[in-house]
Scaffold this motif. Structure first.
Motif, PDB file in Angstrom:
ATOM      1  N   VAL A 199       0.935  -1.073   0.167  1.00  0.00           N
ATOM      2  CA  VAL A 199       0.026   0.076   0.390  1.00  0.00           C
ATOM      3  C   VAL A 199       0.811   1.173   0.152  1.00  0.00           C
ATOM      4  N   ALA A 200       2.237   1.084   0.615  1.00  0.00           N
ATOM      5  CA  ALA A 200       2.708   2.033   1.120  1.00  0.00           C
ATOM      6  C   ALA A 200       3.114   2.837  -0.858  1.00  0.00           C
ATOM      7  N   ALA A 201       4.210   1.578  -0.855  1.00  0.00           N
ATOM      8  CA  ALA A 201       4.627   1.483  -2.322  1.00  0.00           C
ATOM      9  C   ALA A 201       3.518   2.086  -3.839  1.00  0.00           C
ATOM     10  N   ALA A 202       2.753   0.964  -3.316  1.00  0.00           N
ATOM     11  CA  ALA A 202       1.302   2.100  -4.683  1.00  0.00           C
ATOM     12  C   ALA A 202       0.326   3.573  -4.024  1.00  0.00           C
ATOM     13  N   TYR A 203       0.559   3.833  -2.968  1.00  0.00           N
ATOM     14  CA  TYR A 203       0.512   4.920  -2.625  1.00  0.00           C
ATOM     15  C   TYR A 203       1.964   6.490  -3.530  1.00  0.00           C
ATOM     16  N   MET A 209       5.097 -11.540  -3.133  1.00  0.00           N
ATOM     17  CA  MET A 209       4.051 -10.827  -3.197  1.00  0.00           C
ATOM     18  C   MET A 209       3.460  -9.231  -3.772  1.00  0.00           C
ATOM     19  N   THR A 210       4.571  -8.949  -2.758  1.00  0.00           N
ATOM     20  CA  THR A 210       4.151  -7.708  -3.218  1.00  0.00           C
ATOM     21  C   THR A 210       4.815  -6.973  -4.608  1.00  0.00           C
ATOM     22  N   HIS A 211       5.487  -7.725  -5.265  1.00  0.00           N
ATOM     23  CA  HIS A 211       5.739  -7.334  -6.611  1.00  0.00           C
ATOM     24  C   HIS A 211       4.261  -7.629  -6.864  1.00  0.00           C
ATOM     25  N   PHE A 212       3.745  -8.671  -6.870  1.00  0.00           N
ATOM     26  CA  PHE A 212       2.766  -8.709  -7.531  1.00  0.00           C
ATOM     27  C   PHE A 212       1.030  -8.055  -7.543  1.00  0.00           C
ATOM     28  N   LEU A 213       1.798  -7.642  -5.621  1.00  0.00           N
ATOM     29  CA  LEU A 213      -0.422  -7.069  -5.877  1.00  0.00           C
ATOM     30  C   LEU A 213       0.153  -5.883  -5.392  1.00  0.00           C
ATOM     31  N   ILE A 214       1.414  -5.024  -5.715  1.00  0.00           N
ATOM     32  CA  ILE A 214       1.267  -3.442  -5.721  1.00  0.00           C
ATOM     33  C   ILE A 214      -0.199  -2.887  -6.940  1.00  0.00           C
ATOM     34  N   PRO A 215      -0.307  -3.685  -8.118  1.00  0.00           N
ATOM     35  CA  PRO A 215      -0.978  -3.261  -8.695  1.00  0.00           C
ATOM     36  C   PRO A 215      -2.472  -3.047  -8.646  1.00  0.00           C
ATOM     37  N   PHE A 216      -2.526  -4.121  -8.093  1.00  0.00           N
ATOM     38  CA  PHE A 216      -3.779  -4.245  -7.367  1.00  0.00           C
ATOM     39  C   PHE A 216      -3.877  -3.159  -5.940  1.00  0.00           C
ATOM     40  N   ALA A 217      -3.386  -2.557  -5.816  1.00  0.00           N
ATOM     41  CA  ALA A 217      -3.564  -2.339  -4.309  1.00  0.00           C
ATOM     42  C   ALA A 217      -3.892  -0.514  -5.087  1.00  0.00           C
ATOM     43  N   VAL A 218      -3.170  -0.236  -6.179  1.00  0.00           N
ATOM     44  CA  VAL A 218      -3.042   0.822  -7.011  1.00  0.00           C
ATOM     45  C   VAL A 218      -4.675   1.432  -7.670  1.00  0.00           C
ATOM     46  N   PHE A 219      -5.498   1.032  -7.859  1.00  0.00           N
ATOM     47  CA  PHE A 219      -6.945   1.205  -7.581  1.00  0.00           C
ATOM     48  C   PHE A 219      -7.715   2.016  -6.973  1.00  0.00           C
ATOM     49  N   SER A 235     -10.302   5.939   2.821  1.00  0.00           N
ATOM     50  CA  SER A 235     -11.064   5.421   2.643  1.00  0.00           C
ATOM     51  C   SER A 235     -10.012   4.304   1.231  1.00  0.00           C
ATOM     52  N   GLY A 236      -9.757   5.265   0.658  1.00  0.00           N
ATOM     53  CA  GLY A 236      -9.040   4.042  -0.397  1.00  0.00           C
ATOM     54  C   GLY A 236      -8.043   3.322   0.118  1.00  0.00           C
ATOM     55  N   ILE A 237      -7.300   3.989   0.991  1.00  0.00           N
ATOM     56  CA  ILE A 237      -6.530   3.398   2.049  1.00  0.00           C
ATOM     57  C   ILE A 237      -6.318   2.182   2.602  1.00  0.00           C
ATOM     58  N   ILE A 238      -8.097   2.242   2.975  1.00  0.00           N
ATOM     59  CA  ILE A 238      -8.393   1.540   4.161  1.00  0.00           C
ATOM     60  C   ILE A 238      -8.817   0.025   2.592  1.00  0.00           C
ATOM     61  N   GLY A 239      -9.268   0.728   1.993  1.00  0.00           N
ATOM     62  CA  GLY A 239      -9.861  -0.616   0.645  1.00  0.00           C
ATOM     63  C   GLY A 239      -9.321  -1.197  -0.051  1.00  0.00           C
ATOM     64  N   SER A 240      -7.621  -0.547  -0.372  1.00  0.00           N
ATOM     65  CA  SER A 240      -6.220  -0.982  -1.079  1.00  0.00           C
ATOM     66  C   SER A 240      -5.786  -2.089   0.050  1.00  0.00           C
ATOM     67  N   ALA A 241      -5.660  -1.711   1.378  1.00  0.00           N
ATOM     68  CA  ALA A 241      -4.916  -2.424   2.315  1.00  0.00           C
ATOM     69  C   ALA A 241      -5.857  -3.853   2.409  1.00  0.00           C
ATOM     70  N   MET A 242      -7.507  -3.857   2.688  1.00  0.00           N
ATOM     71  CA  MET A 242      -8.141  -4.993   2.569  1.00  0.00           C
ATOM     72  C   MET A 242      -7.632  -6.221   1.113  1.00  0.00           C
ATOM     73  N   ILE A 243      -7.654  -5.052   0.144  1.00  0.00           N
ATOM     74  CA  ILE A 243      -7.932  -6.205  -0.997  1.00  0.00           C
ATOM     75  C   ILE A 243      -6.537  -6.535  -1.080  1.00  0.00           C
ATOM     76  N   VAL A 244      -5.576  -6.674  -0.583  1.00  0.00           N
ATOM     77  CA  VAL A 244      -4.284  -6.851  -0.662  1.00  0.00           C
ATOM     78  C   VAL A 244      -3.799  -7.499   0.851  1.00  0.00           C
ATOM     79  N   PHE A 245      -4.352  -7.844   1.661  1.00  0.00           N
ATOM     80  CA  PHE A 245      -4.720  -8.421   2.586  1.00  0.00           C
ATOM     81  C   PHE A 245      -5.032  -9.982   2.253  1.00  0.00           C
TER      82      PHE A 245
END
Lengths: 277, 364
Positions: A76-80, A153-163, A201-211
């Protein structure tokens, strides 16, 4: 559609193929898994009791939660950072950020995992380079452990955290940021006290998706963990296909699904679904 | 309470701004006096908001310099200019309470907690928001949000307060109330106010001076009565309110005024030197024209026929056509309008010599 069919009927018809597919391919088989967890090898709650006492299962659960938590924070930090550039950068910066976000989607998860092995292994690029410049004398263990799993895993999930983050940043009123600066706040302060809280709200949504994604990861931990850093999905696989202990594998699956379900329920309670896209 | 002496004096010299090939603002030179209430008035796209953004430091001018109290602030970033700003739509921090919104500029300035508490409390009282301190902006009405925005922009006692169409989202009665409140805050704080609007009545009602913009150019600056009664050109005349325009021929300067022929009748003007050539436009506001049966010799007047009326309650708007076909609108007492219409034939339109003014023929 309106006038011919009611909106609700139209929506139901459009969703029917997907619901039918999900029902046949997921829900029905999953009910079978639930049945196994109560019946194999003998009927009763034996498998769930075993879960509570099995040290291996518990340590894998704890490791899974730990890895998922670290991956979530880092992703989430990198995606932010990437999203800020993508949404608010100059046209050239936006293009580069968009490229960085989209390209990973075109490369299979397997390819990427092996790519990381090539980079991180004892005789991989990073260790070779660090040794050649004399920074280290012995190779660092960067793979076949938790570190490698987290990197992959971080590398894979960053794009999903972006949206979800992009959606929150796009809906933000620029004038509020101007107002903060006009009232005397520096760019840095405006970012931390206005911009970041307004994208909560975006941070929460992003974190939940990645988690949630992290909890069920299989390929990446299996390859980059090298059997030493087993996560829950891999444990289920081992119980079903190798032990074989279908009852225990099924019970772990049921617990995982319930846990993810509870997290999703929490997510939709605090974040409106449209903020996730 | 702020000392009036702390209000800022602003000088803009030759300010221009281009966005690509679009010229948003052209060679603007303007002095804004200490503690004055200046309104920037114009249609959308006229450059008034661009100028406000340049004053705030959000937009960098392409050319020209900007001075505040004698110091060149052209290149100074917005956060160092200490201009209070109220945005269209208020731009409150949605995640902060009313109190925290108002405290924000003081926190940024690292004031002590006790001072912040004291000044925020005073400001909340001054704008009438007691009891709403802990609410979020989304829990407030439009008028209350407006008050928070004003309080937040004034709490750190800025030398100048910039307001970008702050009332455009409010309904009419609330608008009047907020206008009165803003005028009171201007008097109480003594701060220089620069206010952007496209509403001419708002501009005339509030300001000590009005600056009228069109197509990126500053057309005229002056006190409300000055720009209304003596507009510099046709655009200003029409933008500030309804106006009747009649062709005037054979214009000649006279002592303290001019004379000419309007529809073959000699008319005279006072207090309006003729510098517009032999042919000009004679402009008269509808409320300055009267309807009479006859025009006395030497009185300004032309013959016309009433064709339609619009009842406005306190008065009636009457549309007339002159003998030579010019359209004229006047605002007259209701019974006079009725009489003029029922007669169905010629009446006289008259006006005092000091109420007419000249505009150049044809052009702007």
């Amino acid at each position: 559609m309106r006038g011919v069919l009611s909106d609700r009927m139209g929506a139901a018809l459009l969703m029917a193929p997907l619901l039918l597919f999900l029902g046949l391919a997921y829900a029905w088989p999953f009910l079978g898994v639930v049945k196994w967890s109560f019946t194999l090898p003998t009927p009763g709650l034996g498998q769930y009791k075993a879960l509570l006492t099995d040290d291996l299962v518990q340590s894998v659960f704890i490791r899974t939660l730990r890895i998922a938590a670290i991956v979530t924070v880092v992703s989430v930090a990198a995606a932010y950072a990437i999203t800020v550039v993508w949404v608010r950068g100059s046209p050239a910066q936006r293009l580069i950020a968009e490229f960085c976000i989209l390209v990973p989607f075109w490369i299979s998860v397997l390819t990427r995992a092996f790519g990381w092995v090539a980079l991180l292994s004892n005789r991989g690029l990073i260790n070779t380079w660090l040794q050649s410049i004399g920074f280290i004398s012995e190779p660092l263990t960067l793979v076949r452990n938790e570190f490698g799993v987290i990197v992959g895993m971080t590398h894979f999930l960053i794009p999903f955290a972006v949206f979800p983050l992009a959606s929150a940043m796009r809906s933000l009123d620029d004038r509020v940021l101007l107002a903060a600066r006009g009232l005397g706040s520096s760019r840095m302060r405006t970012f931390w006290t206005v911009f970041v809280p307004m994208t909560r709200s975006g941070i929460i949504g992003s974190a939940m998706i990645v988690f949630v994604f992290s909890l069920g990861f299989f390929v990446t931990p299996a390859i980059l963990g090298g059997g030493r850093s087993v996560m829950i999905a891999e444990l289920i696989y081992l119980r079903i296909f190798q032990s074989p202990d279908w009852g225990l594998g099924a019970a772990i699956s049921v617990v995982l699904v319930l846990f993810v379900g509870a997290l999703m329920a929490l997510l939709f309670r605090y974040v409106r679904p449209k903020q996730l896209i | 309470m702020q000392q009036p002496g702390r209000a800022a004096e602003i000088k803009a010299i030759g300010i221009g701004k281009s966005f690509g090939s679009f010229r948003a603002l052209d060679n603007l030179t303007l002095d804004i006096g200490r503690g004055e209430f200046l309104t920037l008035l114009g249609p959308s796209g006229s450059g008034k908001t661009t100028f406000l953004m340049i004053l705030a430091g959000f937009v960098q001018p392409t050319e020209g310099r900007l001075f505040s109290d004698g110091a060149d602030i052209t290149d100074r970033p917005a956060e160092q200019r200490a201009a209070g700003m109220v945005f269209q739509g208020y731009a409150l921090f949605p995640h902060m309470s009313v109190e925290a919104n108002i405290a924000f500029p003081l926190k940024v300035r690292k004031k002590s907690a006790t001072e912040i508490k004291k000044r925020v409390g005073e400001m909340i009282e001054r704008v009438g928001l007691i009891g709403h301190e802990k609410k979020l902006p989304s829990q407030l009405s439009g008028g209350q949000q407006q008050r928070v925005a004003l309080a937040r922009a004034l709490v750190f006692e800025p030398g100048v307060l910039l307001l970008d169409e702050p009332f455009s989202a409010l309904d009419k009665s609330l608008r009047g109330q907020m206008q009165a409140e803003m005028k009171r805050l201007h008097q109480e704080t003594g701060t220089t106010f620069v206010f952007v609007t496209h509403d001419q009545s708002e501009a005339l009602a509030l300001s000590s001076r009005v600056a009228i913009f069109n197509h990126g150019k500053l057309l005229q600056v002056g006190a409300p009565d000055e720009v209304y009664d003596r507009p510099a050109n046709r655009f200003v005349a029409e933008f500030l309110g309804e106006i009747n325009m009649l062709p005037l021929k054979g214009v000649r300067s006279a002592d303290d005024g001019a004379t000419g022929l309007c529809e073959d009748r000699a008319v005279s003007l006072r207090g309006n030197p003729a510098t517009v050539g032999a042919n000009a436009i004679l402009a008269i506001r509808p409320e300055h024209m009267s309807i009479t049966r006859e025009a006395a010799a030497g009185e300004n007047g032309i013959a016309a026929t009433a064709i339609a009326s619009t009842y406005l309650g306190a008065a009636t708007k009457l549309d007339l056509t002159t003998r030579q076909g010019a359209k004229v609108t006047v605002s007259v007492p209701n019974e006079i309008a009725a009489a003029a219409l029922s007669k169905g034939n010629s009446v006289w339109l008259t006006w005092p010599a000091e109420k007419g003014f000249l505009l150049p023929d044809g052009g702007q």
